[in-house]
Design a protein around this motif. Structure first.
Motif, mmCIF file in Angstrom:
data_model
loop_
_atom_site.group_PDB
_atom_site.id
_atom_site.type_symbol
_atom_site.label_atom_id
_atom_site.label_comp_id
_atom_site.label_asym_id
_atom_site.label_seq_id
_atom_site.Cartn_x
_atom_site.Cartn_y
_atom_site.Cartn_z
ATOM 1 N N PRO A 83 54.838 -11.037 -31.403
ATOM 2 C CA PRO A 83 54.586 -10.444 -30.080
ATOM 3 C C PRO A 83 55.714 -10.751 -29.101
ATOM 4 O O PRO A 83 56.369 -11.783 -29.180
ATOM 5 C CB PRO A 83 53.283 -11.119 -29.634
ATOM 6 N N GLY A 84 55.909 -9.816 -28.180
ATOM 7 C CA GLY A 84 56.917 -9.982 -27.136
ATOM 8 C C GLY A 84 56.272 -10.025 -25.775
ATOM 9 O O GLY A 84 55.049 -10.097 -25.650
ATOM 10 N N ASP A 85 57.089 -9.938 -24.761
ATOM 11 C CA ASP A 85 56.590 -10.022 -23.393
ATOM 12 C C ASP A 85 56.502 -8.654 -22.714
ATOM 13 O O ASP A 85 56.178 -8.566 -21.546
ATOM 14 C CB ASP A 85 57.463 -10.974 -22.580
ATOM 15 N N ARG A 86 56.818 -7.592 -23.449
ATOM 16 C CA ARG A 86 56.660 -6.230 -22.934
ATOM 17 C C ARG A 86 56.573 -5.287 -24.131
ATOM 18 O O ARG A 86 56.904 -5.672 -25.255
ATOM 19 C CB ARG A 86 57.768 -5.859 -21.964
ATOM 20 N N PRO A 87 56.163 -4.041 -23.928
ATOM 21 C CA PRO A 87 55.905 -3.134 -25.049
ATOM 22 C C PRO A 87 57.113 -2.809 -25.933
ATOM 23 O O PRO A 87 56.949 -2.464 -27.089
ATOM 24 C CB PRO A 87 55.387 -1.856 -24.379
ATOM 25 N N ASP A 88 58.327 -2.913 -25.415
ATOM 26 C CA ASP A 88 59.508 -2.540 -26.203
ATOM 27 C C ASP A 88 60.330 -3.743 -26.663
ATOM 28 O O ASP A 88 61.492 -3.612 -27.014
ATOM 29 C CB ASP A 88 60.402 -1.595 -25.391
ATOM 30 N N ARG A 89 59.709 -4.926 -26.693
ATOM 31 C CA ARG A 89 60.439 -6.166 -27.004
ATOM 32 C C ARG A 89 59.546 -7.096 -27.821
ATOM 33 O O ARG A 89 58.387 -7.319 -27.485
ATOM 34 C CB ARG A 89 60.865 -6.821 -25.704
ATOM 35 N N TRP A 90 60.146 -7.643 -28.889
ATOM 36 C CA TRP A 90 59.421 -8.535 -29.791
ATOM 37 C C TRP A 90 60.303 -9.722 -30.137
ATOM 38 O O TRP A 90 61.526 -9.633 -30.104
ATOM 39 C CB TRP A 90 59.051 -7.800 -31.081
ATOM 40 N N GLN A 91 59.673 -10.824 -30.513
ATOM 41 C CA GLN A 91 60.439 -11.987 -30.968
ATOM 42 C C GLN A 91 60.634 -11.888 -32.474
ATOM 43 O O GLN A 91 59.703 -11.542 -33.210
ATOM 44 C CB GLN A 91 59.720 -13.285 -30.616
ATOM 45 N N ILE B 216 64.179 -8.866 -30.017
ATOM 46 C CA ILE B 216 64.490 -7.546 -30.543
ATOM 47 C C ILE B 216 63.926 -6.510 -29.573
ATOM 48 O O ILE B 216 62.733 -6.538 -29.257
ATOM 49 C CB ILE B 216 63.850 -7.353 -31.943
ATOM 50 N N GLU B 217 64.784 -5.609 -29.100
ATOM 51 C CA GLU B 217 64.366 -4.559 -28.172
ATOM 52 C C GLU B 217 64.642 -3.197 -28.789
ATOM 53 O O GLU B 217 65.626 -3.036 -29.508
ATOM 54 C CB GLU B 217 65.115 -4.687 -26.846
ATOM 55 N N THR C 34 68.384 -3.474 -30.280
ATOM 56 C CA THR C 34 69.332 -4.535 -29.963
ATOM 57 C C THR C 34 68.683 -5.884 -30.193
ATOM 58 O O THR C 34 67.472 -6.037 -30.020
ATOM 59 C CB THR C 34 69.822 -4.453 -28.501
ATOM 60 N N GLY C 35 69.487 -6.836 -30.593
ATOM 61 C CA GLY C 35 69.045 -8.206 -30.741
ATOM 62 C C GLY C 35 69.814 -9.088 -29.785
ATOM 63 O O GLY C 35 71.035 -8.924 -29.635
ATOM 64 N N HIS C 36 69.100 -10.011 -29.120
ATOM 65 C CA HIS C 36 69.725 -10.957 -28.197
ATOM 66 C C HIS C 36 69.225 -12.364 -28.522
ATOM 67 O O HIS C 36 68.037 -12.543 -28.821
ATOM 68 C CB HIS C 36 69.361 -10.633 -26.747
ATOM 69 N N GLN C 37 70.119 -13.309 -28.444
ATOM 70 C CA GLN C 37 69.754 -14.707 -28.620
ATOM 71 C C GLN C 37 70.488 -15.517 -27.557
ATOM 72 O O GLN C 37 71.710 -15.363 -27.399
ATOM 73 C CB GLN C 37 70.127 -15.185 -30.020
ATOM 74 N N ASP C 38 69.739 -16.340 -26.860
ATOM 75 C CA ASP C 38 70.312 -17.157 -25.779
ATOM 76 C C ASP C 38 71.066 -16.292 -24.768
ATOM 77 O O ASP C 38 72.124 -16.667 -24.263
ATOM 78 C CB ASP C 38 71.239 -18.248 -26.345
ATOM 79 N N GLY C 39 70.511 -15.085 -24.501
ATOM 80 C CA GLY C 39 71.092 -14.196 -23.505
ATOM 81 C C GLY C 39 72.345 -13.452 -23.954
ATOM 82 O O GLY C 39 72.975 -12.764 -23.161
ATOM 83 N N THR C 40 72.695 -13.581 -25.228
ATOM 84 C CA THR C 40 73.909 -12.954 -25.752
ATOM 85 C C THR C 40 73.549 -11.931 -26.820
ATOM 86 O O THR C 40 72.723 -12.218 -27.690
ATOM 87 C CB THR C 40 74.832 -14.028 -26.365
ATOM 88 N N PRO C 41 74.167 -10.733 -26.792
ATOM 89 C CA PRO C 41 73.898 -9.759 -27.854
ATOM 90 C C PRO C 41 74.347 -10.305 -29.213
ATOM 91 O O PRO C 41 75.408 -10.917 -29.322
ATOM 92 C CB PRO C 41 74.746 -8.549 -27.469
#
Length: 155
Positions: free
Chosen positions: A36-44, A105-106, A122-129
């Motif tokens: 689950p993520g924090d919005r509909p278009d984003r997941w961990q 993951i967005e 797109t994937g981001h980790q620690d604020g970096t693509p």
């Protein structure tokens, strides 16, 4: 090249809960790579280092194959289409995805009508693509002889 990151090799990674397997075209929860993520278009990203296919050997980072599966599952969730089947892909990795920090993951649906549906992930980790992927799936709309999509919807 990986320096201190090699210390992550063999270190346990907490397995977060996954999304419902049916929503990402899977039957077995172990094959779900999104939580689950924090919005509909984003997941961990859900990292199961015991998965026999995605982690065929001990690794100090997330394998690219797992990221490809995450992109496919995110496209299904973004389109709401559990039969979404990518036929084309553009992909670039900008850095390793590490095991010890959440990766987000967005997904954004770029086109949803006409002959194909394209989704940018797109994937981001620690604020970096960390990666960018565009998947395209042909439309599965049934063909009617002699009629294009506009004519079928008008009648």
């Amino acid at each position: 090249m990986r320096g201190e990151r090699m210390a992550a090799l063999g270190r346990p990674v907490p397995l977060i809960p996954g999304v419902d397997p049916r929503l990402v075209g899977r039957e077995d929860p172990k094959d779900v790579v999104l939580g689950p993520g924090d919005r509909p278009d984003r997941w961990q990203l859900r990292i199961n280092t015991a998965h026999p296919t995605l982690f065929r050997r001990p690794n100090d980072h997330v394998p690219g194959m797992l990221l490809l599966e995450a992109a496919r599952q995110a496209a299904m969730l973004a389109t709401g289409d559990t039969a979404y089947l990518p036929a084309a892909m553009e992909l670039s990795f900008s850095r390793y995805v590490e095991l010890d920090s959440p990766c987000w993951i967005e997904a954004e649906v770029l086109t949803a009508a006409g002959p194909a549906t394209a989704v940018r992930i797109t994937g981001h980790q620690d604020g970096t693509p960390v990666f960018l992927c565009t998947l395209t799936s042909p439309s599965r709309e049934p063909a009617v002889a002699g009629l294009g999509p506009a004519a079928r919807s008008a009648g």
